[in-house]
Structure formats: C-alpha cells, structure tokens
Write an enzyme that holds these catalytic residues in place. Structure first.
Site, PDB file in Angstrom:
ATOM      1  CE  LYS A 143       3.258   9.718  31.903  1.00 23.95           C
ATOM      2  NZ  LYS A 143       4.564  10.438  31.938  1.00 23.95           N
TER       3      LYS A 143
HETATM    4  C1  PLP Z   1       4.775  11.642  32.669  1.00 24.42           C
HETATM    5  C2  PLP Z   1       6.154  12.030  32.969  1.00 24.42           C
HETATM    6  C3  PLP Z   1       6.459  13.080  33.870  1.00 24.42           C
HETATM    7  C4  PLP Z   1       5.391  13.912  34.536  1.00 24.42           C
HETATM    8  O1  PLP Z   1       4.613  13.191  35.478  1.00 24.42           O
HETATM    9  P1  PLP Z   1       3.182  13.742  35.903  1.00 24.42           P
HETATM   10  O2  PLP Z   1       2.604  12.673  36.751  1.00 24.42           O
HETATM   11  O3  PLP Z   1       2.414  13.936  34.619  1.00 24.42           O
HETATM   12  O4  PLP Z   1       3.388  15.016  36.634  1.00 24.42           O
HETATM   13  C5  PLP Z   1       7.784  13.347  34.125  1.00 24.42           C
HETATM   14  N1  PLP Z   1       8.780  12.678  33.506  1.00 24.42           N
HETATM   15  C6  PLP Z   1       8.536  11.674  32.645  1.00 24.42           C
HETATM   16  C7  PLP Z   1       9.666  10.988  31.983  1.00 24.42           C
HETATM   17  C8  PLP Z   1       7.220  11.311  32.346  1.00 24.42           C
HETATM   18  O5  PLP Z   1       6.985  10.325  31.474  1.00 24.42           O
END
Ligand code: PLP
Length: 526
Positions: A113
């Site tokens: 993120k």
């Molecule tokens: C947020 C997240 C996901 C999922 O991503 P999306 O965009 O919500 O599908 C997968 N793995 C980790 C570690 C995350 O923080």
C-alpha cells in the site's frame, strides 16, 4: 482528462476533484472518461525507463498537463519513491521453478500500500498548497482531516503517506490491544505533530462504525473537511498501474521474446488487480489476470457462477484437515492468516463491473452506452445493498472470464505454500498474502499456454506477518526468524517512543472530542 462516477455519467470532475473527493456523492467510484492508449513507440521509448520515469509517463496519460505541469508531476513522483529501499522501487525477482515475484513492499511500512499512499499523500499536500496559495490575505486556509480505521496494515501505510504534510491532520483509529505488536509499533512510533493514533477500547468494527458516523455527520464533516484515503481513491489505482509496466520491462530483459506474462494478484478490495486491468486496457500485453482470494472468496465465487453475493449460498467448505479453524466474525468476514484480504465485498470491484456493463451495453455511440452502463451498475449496486447479492447476465460473466481467472486458497494451502517455497533450492520466505498468490499460481498454471510466465505480486514483507510465517516454518530445518526474516528497521521498534491517544469507550463523541481538541490547538496557531 475528466472523471465521472460509475453510477451517473453527468458530472465531469478534474483529476484534483476526483482525488480530493474519493467517493462520489451518489455512492459511485470515479473512473476516467476514457482509458488512454499507450504511445505508438512505448515499447522502445519506455524500455530503459526507471520506475519514476515510467510513473511520470503513465500518470501523465491520466492527468492533464494544465492540471499538474510536467515538472511538478515529476517532482511529486520522485519525492514519493525516493524513500523506497530498493533502487528498482518494485523489483522483479525470479524464483527457481520458472516463476517470478514482483516485490511491492520496499516502501516505508514494508507493504504494497506504500506504493499508492506515498503518492496520494504528496498529491493531497500539493493540491492543498496550491489552493491556499491562491487565497487572499486573511482568508482561512483550506485544511484536510483524514480519518480512518485500521485493523493493522493499512493504518501504518496511510500514516507514513501523510506524516509531516502541511495543512493535513491524520487520525487513525485502531482497536486497543487487538493489532499485532509490530503493526501497533509501526503506527504509534510516528511522532510527527500531524499524526494522531487513537487507540479505542473496542473492536475493529467499533472503530469502523465511529469513522462512518463521523463521515455521515454533515456538520462535523463540513467543519473539519474530512478526507478518506481508502482504497477506492482513484489516485491509488493509478499509482499501482505503474508497476505492471515496470514488471513487463524487467521481465523482457531476461525472458524469451515470445513469452506472455500472467500476473497473479492476492486480492481483497480489488485495487491491486484492477490496476492491472487498466494496464491491460491501455495496451500492455498479458495473459488473463489471476485473482487469488483467501476464504473470503466473494470474487472467486463470482467468476465461478456470475453471482456477486455477500454470503455464500452454501456454507464455505471447512479446511481440509480441520486443523485450522477459520472463524467468521459478526459481520460475516472470515478471519484468516492473510488478514489484509479479509473482506466481505470488494469495494473496487464496482469499477470492473462498470466496464463489463459498458462493454456489453446496447445503444448507439459511446455516450449512450456509458449512460446505460451507469444505469445498469446503479441497479446492481442497489441489489447488493438491498439483498446482498446480484446475478449478472451471461454475456457479462463471459466478458469477465475473457480477462480474468480466479482461485480461492485456504489457510492450510497458505501454510503449506510458505513451507514449500522455503524448502526450494533457493529458499524464498513469503508472507501469507503473497503465499495465497503463489498457491493460486500453481493451480492456474496448467491452464496457461506453455510460453506463459507467471508473476505473483508480493504484497508484504514476511516480517509483518510473523505469526503465520513462524507457524509455517516451525519445522523447517535451520530456519531462524530473527536472522532470516527480520529487517534491521524492525529492530528496537518495540522500544521506541510512542504517541497514542487512548479512548476509553467506543463512542463517537469521545473521538470527536479528540479531533476537535487538535483542531482548536492548530487554529490557535500552536
Ligand atoms: C491490501 C492488501 C492486499 C489486498 O489488496 P487489494 O488492493 O485490497 O485487493 C493484499 N496483501 C496485502 C499485504 C495488503 O495490505
């Protein structure tokens, strides 16, 4: 480039307006009025681009130069990725056995993120600074109060994206004592004056309810200019498209020319994989995108049946050995070893549904089909809200299957996969989210053509999810978590100075008082 809501095509917003608004007032999500095509010579002219060069090239297709001038965009991008620990920002790493991982976790909080939130924080600051510079002397400055709830992972990425930003306060609520010690420390050791960690005595759902109540309070919202950084923000999707291109060029440098890439994406709210869809629609060649879910498998069920449905009609089958109890909480979310993917519905899936509705819409001309798609989508989302389910027509499901495959992975498979990749000739320690992708890739692989090369998006550093990793590798000979996994940056983290406000009861009024107290101090000029 203008943006409109998936639920109503009339209003056209600038990039700035779409980013600052987040969600559309009609409940829809903003999408670009068209998906730009790549420049004719992109394969050669972009080939030697660095990550930041590529980011500038991709972003400028979606952001008009008269909104953000090219040198300003470059500056924003460079500042966003300067703090990443790897020179490639999102390096592609080939594992033995003919598969690669695209490591998206070299940013400040060790999770994917960061790629989007580092840019989003800088965009917020840039827009606010520009608005404030245009104000007459004595006019009140425009400020933004970002409020969010976290069960651990997203909160720290948001905090690191917004720390120290002018005219922005960030309040992140977490359930006291219910996030992992590392995640709690990552959030609360950020001591910038504009960062406010709020530890609420209650559950994650309590925190989320408080945040929803604050946004629903129009008077409070108008006074404090509440902003959200959740995964539906268009800028987050856009930032994530870049690494698909970056992966393509990194792979091209080493793989045979006739190789087709397949991206396999551990999925929760559908933001990460949706960025891949945009890259594909822009013209990046790829095999069908692979959606990997955990036991919260609403998306895997959609691709199997054409029904997008909150609760499975039949109970989710128990894990094979029964050794792992995947419990559902009150909201129906199943708690798994990959908690960042524990969702009931996938908020960004609405954007894909819009494109599917558009591509299968009847009507003469783009504009008529666009309007029809918004109407169709508003209807589907209405059914979701009223009945918790919607079933799309066969043509829509067929369109979805042309571009995607989906696979569900259990906690048991997740643990087995972590152990199996560590046992390879070149050991690789994956976090449980990445392991969901690796497990799905193995199931999907045989359905691909022989010259397909799979790239699994690796979404977190394994040290962030120590419990699952340690459990999976408990019997692995010679494995030592502290030596093999723990990054130097995490050492001493638990002992560092913290800043956190305790809220004794899960009550909206108490959280309001915290926000108002900070606002009063800041307006007072402190
Ligand atoms: C947020 C997240 C996901 C999922 O991503 P999306 O965009 O919500 O599908 C997968 N793995 C980790 C570690 C995350 O923080």
């Amino acid at each position: 480039m203008k943006y409109f809501s998936t639920r109503g095509a009339e209003a056209r917003l600038s990039f700035e307006e779409a980013v600052l608004a987040g969600l559309s007032p009609d409940g829809g999500l903003y999408i670009p009025e068209s998906i730009p095509s790549l420049p004719a010579d992109w394969r050669t002219s972009w080939r030697t681009h660095s990550f930041t060069d590529l980011a500038v090239a991709v972003l400028s297709l979606y952001i008009s130069a008269d909104e953000i001038a090219p040198p300003e965009l470059r500056d924003l991008v460079e500042r966003s990725y300067a703090g990443f620990r790897h020179p490639d920002v999102t390096p592609l790493r080939t594992l033995d056995g003919g598969l690669s991982v695209l490591e998206l976790w070299h940013g400040p909080t060790f999770a994917f993120k960061d790629v989007a939130l580092q840019l989003l924080g800088n965009l917020f600051e840039f827009f606010l600074a520009r608005r404030n510079a245009r104000k007459a002397a004595g006019e009140a400055r425009e400020r933004l109060t970002v409020v969010g709830a976290t069960s651990g992972d997203t909160g720290s990425a948001a905090i690191y994206g917004l720390r120290g930003k002018a005219d922005i306060e960030i309040f992140i609520l977490h359930p006291k004592g219910r996030v992992s010690p590392i995640q709690e420390a990552q959030m609360t050791t950020v001591t910038d004056a504009n960062v406010h960690n709020v530890a609420v005595k209650g559950t994650f759902d309590d925190c989320q309810d408080i945040v929803k109540a604050l946004f629903a309070d129009t008077e409070f919202n108008a006074t404090h200019h509440l902003g959200a950084v959740n995964s539906i923000n268009w800028a987050r999707i856009l930032a994530q498209t870049v690494y698909y291109f970056h992966a393509f060029f990194q792979a091209q440098a080493t793989l045979p020319a006739d190789t087709t890439l397949q991206f396999v994406v551990p999925t929760g709210n559908f933001g990460d994989v949706l960025a891949g869809f945009y890259a594909q629609r822009m013209g990046l060649p790829m095999a069908r995108l692979a959606v990997a879910t955990n036991a919260n498998d609403i998306l895997a069920r959609f691709w199997a049946s054409g029904r997008y449905e909150k609760i499975a009609a039949a109970p989710v089958p128990p894990p094979p050995t029964g050794a792992l109890a995947e419990g559902k909480d009150a909201s129906g979310v199943t708690a798994t070893l990959s908690p960042a993917m524990d969702i009931l519905v996938s908020s960004n899936f609405e954007r894909l549904l819009w494109y599917l509705a558009f591509e299968t819409a009847a009507g003469d001309g783009e504009e008529a089909r666009r309007t029809a798609a918004c109407g169709t989508l508003a209807g589907w989302m209405g059914s979701m809200k009223a009945d918790g389910r919607v079933e799309v027509p066969t043509a829509v499901l067929e369109a979805a299957r042309r571009d995607f495959v989906a696979e569900r992975v259990s906690d048991e498979q997740t643990l087995v996969t972590i152990a199996a990749f560590y046992a390879r000739e070149q050991p690789y320690v994956s976090d449980p989210h990445t392991a969901v992708g690796l497990a799905a890739a193995a199931v999907i692989g045989p359905t691909n053509s022989p010259n397909t090369h799979q790239i699994v998006l690796s979404t977190a550093h394994p040290a962030k999810f120590s419990e699952a990793v340690s459990r999976a590798l408990a019997d692995a000979p010679g494995f030592d978590f502290a030596r093999d996994v723990l990054p130097a940056e995490f050492e001493g983290l638990l002992e560092r100075e913290r800043r956190v406000v305790d809220v004794e009861r899960a009550e909206v009024a108490l959280v309001k008082a915290v926000i108002e107290g900070v606002a009063a101090r800041k307006v007072g000029g402190v």
